[in-house]
Design a protein around this motif. Structure first.
Motif, short mmCIF file in Angstrom:
data_model
loop_
_atom_site.label_atom_id
_atom_site.label_comp_id
_atom_site.label_asym_id
_atom_site.label_seq_id
_atom_site.Cartn_x
_atom_site.Cartn_y
_atom_site.Cartn_z
N ASN A 154 0.90 -1.39 0.24
CA ASN A 154 0.05 -0.29 0.55
C ASN A 154 0.94 1.35 -0.17
N LYS A 180 1.10 -5.10 3.58
CA LYS A 180 2.19 -4.94 3.88
C LYS A 180 2.08 -2.69 3.85
N SER A 183 6.40 2.44 4.28
CA SER A 183 6.95 2.37 5.89
C SER A 183 6.08 3.57 6.17
N SER A 232 3.47 4.75 -6.34
CA SER A 232 3.47 5.52 -7.77
C SER A 232 4.27 4.53 -8.91
N THR A 235 7.27 1.40 -8.87
CA THR A 235 6.95 0.47 -8.38
C THR A 235 6.27 0.04 -8.48
N ALA A 256 -2.09 3.49 -9.58
CA ALA A 256 -1.12 4.05 -9.44
C ALA A 256 -1.28 5.01 -9.55
N CYS A 294 -4.25 10.75 -4.70
CA CYS A 294 -4.31 9.67 -6.10
C CYS A 294 -5.46 10.27 -6.80
N GLU A 399 3.55 14.33 -11.46
CA GLU A 399 2.99 14.59 -10.58
C GLU A 399 3.52 14.48 -8.95
N HIS A 476 -13.12 2.33 -8.47
CA HIS A 476 -12.45 2.87 -8.57
C HIS A 476 -10.18 2.44 -8.84
P1 NAP Z 1 5.73 3.84 -3.48
O1 NAP Z 1 6.61 4.84 -3.42
O2 NAP Z 1 5.64 3.21 -4.67
O3 NAP Z 1 5.48 2.66 -2.52
C1 NAP Z 1 3.76 2.26 -2.00
C2 NAP Z 1 4.24 0.89 -1.89
O4 NAP Z 1 5.29 0.06 -2.25
C3 NAP Z 1 5.07 1.06 -0.10
O5 NAP Z 1 4.70 0.56 0.55
C4 NAP Z 1 6.48 1.23 -0.73
O6 NAP Z 1 7.34 0.65 0.56
C5 NAP Z 1 6.34 -0.27 -1.82
N1 NAP Z 1 7.41 -0.95 -2.43
C6 NAP Z 1 8.28 0.11 -3.08
N2 NAP Z 1 9.17 -1.00 -3.17
C7 NAP Z 1 8.97 -1.54 -3.42
C8 NAP Z 1 9.69 -3.28 -4.68
N3 NAP Z 1 10.72 -2.58 -4.52
N4 NAP Z 1 8.66 -4.00 -4.13
C9 NAP Z 1 7.51 -4.16 -3.33
N5 NAP Z 1 7.19 -3.07 -2.93
C10 NAP Z 1 8.01 -1.94 -3.19
O7 NAP Z 1 4.50 4.92 -3.32
P2 NAP Z 1 4.04 6.04 -2.46
O8 NAP Z 1 5.15 7.48 -1.84
O9 NAP Z 1 3.48 5.18 -0.96
O10 NAP Z 1 2.54 6.62 -2.67
C11 NAP Z 1 2.33 7.45 -3.45
C12 NAP Z 1 1.74 7.72 -4.80
O11 NAP Z 1 1.07 6.67 -4.48
C13 NAP Z 1 1.57 8.48 -5.28
O12 NAP Z 1 2.04 8.64 -6.57
C14 NAP Z 1 0.10 8.67 -5.51
O13 NAP Z 1 -0.25 9.16 -6.70
C15 NAP Z 1 -0.24 6.42 -5.46
N6 NAP Z 1 -1.15 6.42 -4.79
C16 NAP Z 1 -2.24 6.23 -6.21
C17 NAP Z 1 -3.64 5.47 -5.64
C18 NAP Z 1 -4.73 4.91 -6.33
O14 NAP Z 1 -5.72 4.31 -5.77
N7 NAP Z 1 -3.99 4.57 -7.27
C19 NAP Z 1 -3.63 5.81 -3.56
C20 NAP Z 1 -2.87 6.01 -3.30
C21 NAP Z 1 -1.78 6.50 -3.54
P3 NAP Z 1 7.96 1.37 1.19
O15 NAP Z 1 7.25 2.56 2.06
O16 NAP Z 1 8.50 0.71 2.64
O17 NAP Z 1 9.77 1.67 0.60
#
Ligand code: NAP
Length: 525
Positions: A154, A180, A183, A232, A235, A256, A294, A399, A476
């Motif tokens: 998440n 998960k 963090s 993102s 990821t 994403a 998002c 973004e 959604h």
């Molecule tokens: P993120 O950096 O992509 O991280 C998302 C999740 O992925 C975190 O739990 C992260 O863990 C985990 N992660 C990172 N690298 C990974 C890997 N190699 N393998 C497995 N898991 C991994 O995103 P964020 O900064 O938390 O969230 C912001 C983004 O989410 C924004 O771009 C937003 O637009 C998007 N978002 C989209 C929605 C939707 O419904 N479309 C909803 C909310 C947010 P760690 O935190 O431990 O690194």
């Protein structure tokens, strides 16, 4: 304090120093998390072999009742969740409510509609298909709950809702959850899981949580599992293309990031009610949760002749909102979640400023109310204006995950459609207009690249659900850049956790199975 993980039916602290969780207003450390030393593969196997079978002995109705009990546990602890939101996210009441109350509402919603699936264990899809001239052999499609785990990875911005909107359909389907959380804000999800587990509501193995790095999680997923990722696009690409995920064809749902738009029709002149509705919505989207949604409006597409008026109206409203420590009751806009996100916003704004003018905010040295600018993670709400919509690059690509939006001019409907499509697939666009022909033309022009289209006219007024608000009875997700995933949409959400198969055989054998099935058409009702 190091927050323990809950895996294989036990609370286990990770090893090592762990990662700090901080208060984004004071910069103080609140707790630590670590997944080091945790047997992640063992945790998944425990969920599959203990949680899954126990949950799947229950009927859909019994599991819906279980969701009802989870909602009661969460409701009883709501005040504590608000406290954690304030500490770990700098969230005021409105920000915290959006996440926490949204989470509880969604669980309650699934507890209610899940009962419609009644005392059955699988779903029958469509009518029996005759496959022989003498009717001794036919076919029937079924959907059954997967015998794997539902793995949630998440995003940081919705630690409560992001967990619950996925857990509700997974548990209703009888599929155990391994979550998960991101963090930076893992504390809230961890606390919710702790409350649910300690209440004895869910069977052993049906709910696990891993806090900290995902480490080797993806190396251990397999064919019966489903990964539901929110975060993102970068990821998402890593998860989607992970070798083990590809090799074992693990089902993946991706939500994403997204460059969403609000669109003003040329009939909605400054001073009209529809113009005011757009202005109000843009400001709400920029400031609620400090723009960390998002679904938030990133581009405001307005007829060129209304650019100045729209800019002035939005800027005037932004100027009236105090930004700072949410413990001060006058404050309406809080911080972003941490220094790293603050830096990412500043970097994104620098790119936007290369091709836009700043109409409001954008000051890196800005002083938040009742907070130390050095220690805290505030971003001043920032409104920009693009000089030329179609030629812009960053406006459609970057973004800024914070309180920022860009006004983009358009000269005609065809150009507007082309600009909206530059988002390359978005979660949502909202259209503010009383002109039926314009609304129809825009919907037909951009519907295929958007998961949700919100139409607001004078008859709707302020009675709409909100541009950025995701309701559980509607879809959604979004195509392309938005990840291509689909969540919620009432009972359709259980499809991610079911597997479709067809039985071809004697009608009597098919009839046996059909008798223990709920009709899958209910998923679409
Ligand atoms: P993120 O950096 O992509 O991280 C998302 C999740 O992925 C975190 O739990 C992260 O863990 C985990 N992660 C990172 N690298 C990974 C890997 N190699 N393998 C497995 N898991 C991994 O995103 P964020 O900064 O938390 O969230 C912001 C983004 O989410 C924004 O771009 C937003 O637009 C998007 N978002 C989209 C929605 C939707 O419904 N479309 C909803 C909310 C947010 P760690 O935190 O431990 O690194």
């Amino acid at each position: 304090m190091k927050l323990p993980n809950y895996v294989s039916g036990e609370w286990k602290e990770g090893t090592g120093a762990g990662e700090p969780l901080v208060d984004p207003v004071t910069g103080e450390e609140l707790a630590r998390i670590s997944s080091q030393g945790i047997d992640v593969g063992g945790a998944l196997e425990y969920a599959r072999s203990n949680g899954g079978p126990t949950l799947q002995k229950l009927t859909y109705r019994e599991r819906a009742d279980l969701l009802g009990k989870i909602a009661d546990v969460l409701t009883a602890n709501r005040d504590e969740y608000f406290r954690i939101c304030l500490l770990n996210q700098g969230a005021n009441q409105a920000d915290a409510s959006f996440d926490v109350d949204g989470a509880i509402y969604t669980i309650k919603y699934y507890a209610k509609i899940g009962r419609a699936l009644a005392e059955q264990k699988i779903l029958k899809e469509g009518a029996e298909i005759p496959l022989s001239k003498t009717n001794v052999f036919s076919g029937q499609h079924f959907l059954m709950p997967a015998k794997g785990a539902a793995v949630f990875i998440n995003a940081f911005n919705f630690p409560a809702w992001g967990f619950c909107e996925k857990a509700a359909p997974a548990l209703l389907s009888g599929v155990p959850v391994v979550v998960k959380p991101a963090s930076p804000t893992a504390w809230l999800t961890q606390r919710m899981v702790e409350d649910i587990v300690k209440s004895g509501t869910v069977p052993a193995g049906s709910l696990s949580i891993l806090c900290g790095s995902a480490r080797d999680l993806l190396d251990h997923v397999r064919e019966g599992d489903s990964i539901s990722f929110t975060g993102s696009a970068d990821t998402a690409t890593r998860i989607r293309s992970h070798a083990n995920v590809l090799r074992r064809s693990v089902r993946v749902n991706i939500e994403a990031d997204s460059i969403n738009s609000a669109i003003l029709g040329s009939d909605a002149a400054p001073g009209s009610d529809v113009f005011d509705l757009l202005v109000k919505e843009v400001v709400r989207e920029m400031t609620l949760k400090a723009g960390q949604k998002c679904t938030a409006i990133r581009r405001v597409l307005v007829p060129r002749q209304f650019m100045q008026a729209a800019g002035e109206a939005i800027a005037a409203r932004l100027a009236s909102l105090k930004v700072g420590n949410p413990r001060n009751p006058e404050v309406k806009v809080g911080p972003v979640v941490n220094k790293a996100q603050q830096a990412a916003c500043v970097e994104g704004l620098k790119l936007l400023k290369q091709e836009c003018t700043v109409l409001f905010g954008g000051d890196e040295g800005f002083q938040p109310l009742d907070a130390d600018a050095q220690k805290s993670a505030f971003v001043q709400p920032t409104l920009l204006a693009s000089k030329n919509g179609l030629d812009a690059k960053f406006v459609h690509d970057v973004e800024v995950f914070g309180p920022a939006a860009t006004l983009v001019p358009y000269d005609n409907t065809a150009e507007l459609i082309a600009i909206a499509r530059r988002g390359m697939g978005s979660l949502v666009a909202s259209i503010f207009s009383n002109d039926a022909n314009f609304v129809r033309e825009v919907i037909l022009g951009i519907g295929d690249l958007h998961g949700r289209l919100l139409v607001v006219d004078s008859s709707v007024g302020s009675q709409h659900t909100g541009h950025g608000n995701v309701v559980p009875n509607c879809l959604h997700g979004g195509p392309g850049r938005a990840g291509g995933g689909e969540e919620l949409a009432a009972l359709r959400a259980v499809l991610l956790y079911h597997r479709r198969f067809v039985v071809q055989g004697p009608p009597s054998r098919i009839g046996d199975l059909a008798a223990m099935s709920a009709d899958a058409s209910i998923l679409y009702s």
